[in-house]
Motif scaffolding. Structure first.
Motif, PDB file in Angstrom:
ATOM      1  N   ARG A   1       3.051  -3.765   6.608  1.00 46.01           N
ATOM      2  CA  ARG A   1       4.313  -4.046   7.312  1.00 46.01           C
ATOM      3  C   ARG A   1       5.445  -4.381   6.357  1.00 46.01           C
ATOM      4  O   ARG A   1       6.607  -4.439   6.764  1.00 46.01           O
ATOM      5  N   ASN A   2       5.107  -4.662   5.093  1.00 44.64           N
ATOM      6  CA  ASN A   2       6.133  -5.030   4.114  1.00 44.64           C
ATOM      7  C   ASN A   2       6.741  -3.782   3.478  1.00 44.64           C
ATOM      8  O   ASN A   2       6.057  -2.778   3.270  1.00 44.64           O
ATOM      9  N   PRO A   3       8.031  -3.840   3.122  1.00 43.72           N
ATOM     10  CA  PRO A   3       8.693  -2.681   2.517  1.00 43.72           C
ATOM     11  C   PRO A   3       8.362  -2.560   1.032  1.00 43.72           C
ATOM     12  O   PRO A   3       9.199  -2.777   0.165  1.00 43.72           O
ATOM     13  N   VAL A   4       7.104  -2.238   0.720  1.00 42.48           N
ATOM     14  CA  VAL A   4       6.708  -2.072  -0.679  1.00 42.48           C
ATOM     15  C   VAL A   4       6.586  -0.584  -0.983  1.00 42.48           C
ATOM     16  O   VAL A   4       6.337   0.233  -0.089  1.00 42.48           O
ATOM     17  N   GLU A   5       6.754  -0.255  -2.225  1.00 42.19           N
ATOM     18  CA  GLU A   5       6.602   1.143  -2.629  1.00 42.19           C
ATOM     19  C   GLU A   5       5.151   1.581  -2.431  1.00 42.19           C
ATOM     20  O   GLU A   5       4.224   0.790  -2.565  1.00 42.19           O
ATOM     21  N   ARG A   6       4.970   2.849  -2.113  1.00 36.01           N
ATOM     22  CA  ARG A   6       3.635   3.363  -1.821  1.00 36.01           C
ATOM     23  C   ARG A   6       2.680   3.125  -2.977  1.00 36.01           C
ATOM     24  O   ARG A   6       1.503   2.765  -2.784  1.00 36.01           O
ATOM     25  N   LYS A   7       3.172   3.277  -4.212  1.00 41.69           N
ATOM     26  CA  LYS A   7       2.310   3.075  -5.374  1.00 41.69           C
ATOM     27  C   LYS A   7       1.806   1.647  -5.434  1.00 41.69           C
ATOM     28  O   LYS A   7       0.635   1.399  -5.758  1.00 41.69           O
ATOM     29  N   GLN A   8       2.697   0.681  -5.129  1.00 49.21           N
ATOM     30  CA  GLN A   8       2.291  -0.720  -5.135  1.00 49.21           C
ATOM     31  C   GLN A   8       1.278  -0.998  -4.030  1.00 49.21           C
ATOM     32  O   GLN A   8       0.316  -1.747  -4.219  1.00 49.21           O
ATOM     33  N   LEU A   9       1.505  -0.418  -2.851  1.00 46.87           N
ATOM     34  CA  LEU A   9       0.580  -0.614  -1.740  1.00 46.87           C
ATOM     35  C   LEU A   9      -0.793  -0.051  -2.089  1.00 46.87           C
ATOM     36  O   LEU A   9      -1.823  -0.693  -1.834  1.00 46.87           O
ATOM     37  N   ASP A  10      -0.827   1.128  -2.678  1.00 43.03           N
ATOM     38  CA  ASP A  10      -2.104   1.730  -3.059  1.00 43.03           C
ATOM     39  C   ASP A  10      -2.850   0.844  -4.053  1.00 43.03           C
ATOM     40  O   ASP A  10      -4.076   0.673  -3.955  1.00 43.03           O
ATOM     41  N   ALA A  11      -2.106   0.272  -5.013  1.00 43.10           N
ATOM     42  CA  ALA A  11      -2.735  -0.607  -6.006  1.00 43.10           C
ATOM     43  C   ALA A  11      -3.299  -1.861  -5.343  1.00 43.10           C
ATOM     44  O   ALA A  11      -4.405  -2.317  -5.671  1.00 43.10           O
ATOM     45  N   ALA A  12      -2.536  -2.429  -4.405  1.00 42.08           N
ATOM     46  CA  ALA A  12      -2.996  -3.628  -3.702  1.00 42.08           C
ATOM     47  C   ALA A  12      -4.248  -3.333  -2.890  1.00 42.08           C
ATOM     48  O   ALA A  12      -5.208  -4.125  -2.890  1.00 42.08           O
ATOM     49  N   LEU A  13      -4.261  -2.207  -2.200  1.00 39.51           N
ATOM     50  CA  LEU A  13      -5.413  -1.859  -1.372  1.00 39.51           C
ATOM     51  C   LEU A  13      -6.651  -1.628  -2.235  1.00 39.51           C
ATOM     52  O   LEU A  13      -7.773  -1.971  -1.832  1.00 39.51           O
ATOM     53  N   ALA A  14      -6.453  -1.068  -3.432  1.00 33.45           N
ATOM     54  CA  ALA A  14      -7.589  -0.859  -4.335  1.00 33.45           C
ATOM     55  C   ALA A  14      -8.183  -2.193  -4.779  1.00 33.45           C
ATOM     56  O   ALA A  14      -9.411  -2.336  -4.874  1.00 33.45           O
ATOM     57  N   VAL A  15      -7.318  -3.181  -5.053  1.00 30.80           N
ATOM     58  CA  VAL A  15      -7.808  -4.510  -5.437  1.00 30.80           C
ATOM     59  C   VAL A  15      -8.559  -5.151  -4.274  1.00 30.80           C
ATOM     60  O   VAL A  15      -9.642  -5.726  -4.452  1.00 30.80           O
ATOM     61  N   ILE A  16      -8.004  -5.063  -3.077  1.00 35.63           N
ATOM     62  CA  ILE A  16      -8.657  -5.642  -1.902  1.00 35.63           C
ATOM     63  C   ILE A  16     -10.023  -4.995  -1.683  1.00 35.63           C
ATOM     64  O   ILE A  16     -11.014  -5.687  -1.406  1.00 35.63           O
ATOM     65  N   ASP A  17     -10.088  -3.675  -1.807  1.00 31.77           N
ATOM     66  CA  ASP A  17     -11.370  -2.979  -1.658  1.00 31.77           C
ATOM     67  C   ASP A  17     -12.413  -3.542  -2.621  1.00 31.77           C
ATOM     68  O   ASP A  17     -13.575  -3.767  -2.252  1.00 31.77           O
ATOM     69  N   SER A  18     -12.002  -3.762  -3.870  1.00 26.76           N
ATOM     70  CA  SER A  18     -12.924  -4.268  -4.882  1.00 26.76           C
ATOM     71  C   SER A  18     -13.372  -5.697  -4.558  1.00 26.76           C
ATOM     72  O   SER A  18     -14.559  -6.029  -4.651  1.00 26.76           O
ATOM     73  N   LEU A  19     -12.435  -6.543  -4.162  1.00 28.03           N
ATOM     74  CA  LEU A  19     -12.772  -7.926  -3.851  1.00 28.03           C
ATOM     75  C   LEU A  19     -13.684  -8.013  -2.633  1.00 28.03           C
ATOM     76  O   LEU A  19     -14.552  -8.891  -2.562  1.00 28.03           O
ATOM     77  N   GLU A  20     -13.516  -7.104  -1.689  1.00 28.76           N
ATOM     78  CA  GLU A  20     -14.421  -7.093  -0.535  1.00 28.76           C
ATOM     79  C   GLU A  20     -15.855  -6.755  -0.942  1.00 28.76           C
ATOM     80  O   GLU A  20     -16.810  -7.174  -0.275  1.00 28.76           O
ATOM     81  N   ARG A  21     -15.998  -6.032  -2.018  1.00 30.89           N
ATOM     82  CA  ARG A  21     -17.334  -5.737  -2.549  1.00 30.89           C
ATOM     83  C   ARG A  21     -17.840  -6.861  -3.445  1.00 30.89           C
ATOM     84  O   ARG A  21     -18.959  -6.780  -3.979  1.00 30.89           O
ATOM     85  N   GLY A  22     -17.016  -7.901  -3.637  1.00 27.07           N
ATOM     86  CA  GLY A  22     -17.395  -9.016  -4.485  1.00 27.07           C
ATOM     87  C   GLY A  22     -17.161  -8.783  -5.954  1.00 27.07           C
ATOM     88  O   GLY A  22     -17.701  -9.507  -6.801  1.00 27.07           O
ATOM     89  N   VAL A  23     -16.339  -7.780  -6.288  1.00 30.97           N
ATOM     90  CA  VAL A  23     -16.096  -7.414  -7.692  1.00 30.97           C
ATOM     91  C   VAL A  23     -14.676  -7.816  -8.088  1.00 30.97           C
ATOM     92  O   VAL A  23     -13.696  -7.264  -7.573  1.00 30.97           O
ATOM     93  N   PRO A  24     -14.499  -8.769  -9.014  1.00 34.12           N
ATOM     94  CA  PRO A  24     -13.160  -9.158  -9.460  1.00 34.12           C
ATOM     95  C   PRO A  24     -12.452  -8.015 -10.181  1.00 34.12           C
ATOM     96  O   PRO A  24     -13.085  -7.097 -10.699  1.00 34.12           O
ATOM     97  N   VAL A  25     -11.122  -8.105 -10.224  1.00 32.69           N
ATOM     98  CA  VAL A  25     -10.288  -7.095 -10.872  1.00 32.69           C
ATOM     99  C   VAL A  25      -9.456  -7.788 -11.946  1.00 32.69           C
ATOM    100  O   VAL A  25      -8.641  -8.669 -11.643  1.00 32.69           O
TER     101      VAL A  25
END
Length: 319
Positions: free
Chosen positions: A180-204
């Motif tokens: 919902r935030n006005p972030v650039e697509r590249k930033q959103l993709d990077a954030a989602l990749a970090v969240i995916d990793s943390l959900e697997r229990g893997v720090p970034v």
């Protein structure tokens, strides 16, 4: 061993023209390295119910404020409103922050489970030292998740009150907020990749600078602990009364979260409050600027309809 000290003031508080005399005092219990601290507002009636207010995300203090611009004082206003209806309350500083900063050397080295353990310790204090029959847990936002975890198989529990609490795992909620935030697509993709990793229990280790405040390595152990929890699943195992309050002008948690919690706990009470935001202030519908401004206004009272259902569920459970 419980510690208690510093009676601070005598408050003549009122709500709906009902005057109640209440004493506010600073209280402490031992934390891992030093004391945990809170403010107990005790009404005169020794048989009065008590509500333990569990704070939300980030460096949020016992009043509901934090140095990142939130000065709504939601928890202090809740305590005053409850006292005006003859209900005592305890609001607390989280482990490592503000009055509880001596409890741990690094406030980032905590988990949701740590916060829940502290809440259970406070509940024992209220039940044993202050001799309340049982304790109502009121969790706001992320504090709702902590409250639901602390409520599991807890003999000191009266019931659970959830204000703008997540109904989905934290990773899913965070994805929705970022989308919902006005972030650039590249930033959103990077954030989602970090969240995916943390959900697997893997720090970034490498987090883009713009995402550091939210996903920096120092807070990832906490995020991993939270991402592993399903609030609806936790609430389904609570066998005490449950009240769910949600504003329909909330910018952070949605009605779908409240409905998911309600569906998970048959018999719970759900109240959707029109024109109410995340800090439970009344704001004009669709006015984003006014909504955000309410986060910084301690003089703006709680919205109408916030205190009343809390009082009703507490007194209803007592009969």
């Amino acid at each position: 061993m419980f510690l208690k000290w510093t009676q601070r003031l005598l408050l003549p508080l009122a709500l709906m023209s009902i005057p109640v005399l209440a004493v506010e005092q600073t209280v402490q219990v031992p934390g891992p390295l030093g004391a945990l601290s809170g403010s107990l507002v005790a009404v005169a009636d020794p048989q009065a119910p008590v509500v333990l207010i569990v704070p939300g995300a980030g460096p949020t203090d016992r009043d509901g404020n934090n140095p990142l611009g939130i000065r709504a004082a939601t928890y202090r206003l809740l305590a005053q409103g409850l006292a005006g209806q003859g209900i005592s309350s305890l609001r607390i500083d989280k482990r490592g922050l503000f009055g509880s900063r001596a409890a741990i050397a690094n406030p980032n080295q905590v988990t949701v489970q740590d916060y829940a353990s502290d809440v259970r310790l406070w509940m024992s204090y209220l039940a044993q030292r202050e001799r309340y029959r049982c304790v109502w847990l009121l969790g706001h936002s992320e504090g709702g998740l902590v409250a639901m975890l602390a409520a599991q198989n807890n003999p000191d529990l009266c019931g659970v009150i959830l204000l703008a609490a997540p109904g989905r795992p934290m990773g899913q909620v965070l994805r929705s907020q970022l989308a919902r935030n006005p972030v650039e697509r590249k930033q959103l993709d990077a954030a989602l990749a970090v969240i995916d990793s943390l959900e697997r229990g893997v720090p970034v280790a490498e987090v883009p600078g713009v995402l550091q405040p939210l996903l920096r390595p120092e807070v990832q152990s906490f995020l991993i602990s939270g991402f592993a929890l399903d609030p609806a699943q936790l609430l389904s195992r609570v066998n005490k009364p449950v009240l769910i309050l949600q504003g329909n002008s909330d910018l952070q948690v949605g009605i779908n979260d409240a409905e998911a919690l309600h569906a998970a706990r048959p018999g719970s009470v759900l109240r959707i409050l029109a024109g109410v935001n995340h800090v439970f202030k009344a704001v004009p519908q669709g006015d984003h600027e006014a909504n955000v401004a309410a986060y910084g206004d301690p003089d703006l009272p709680l919205a109408s309809g916030v205190i009343e259902p809390i009082v009703q569920v507490i007194h209803g459970a007592a009969h």
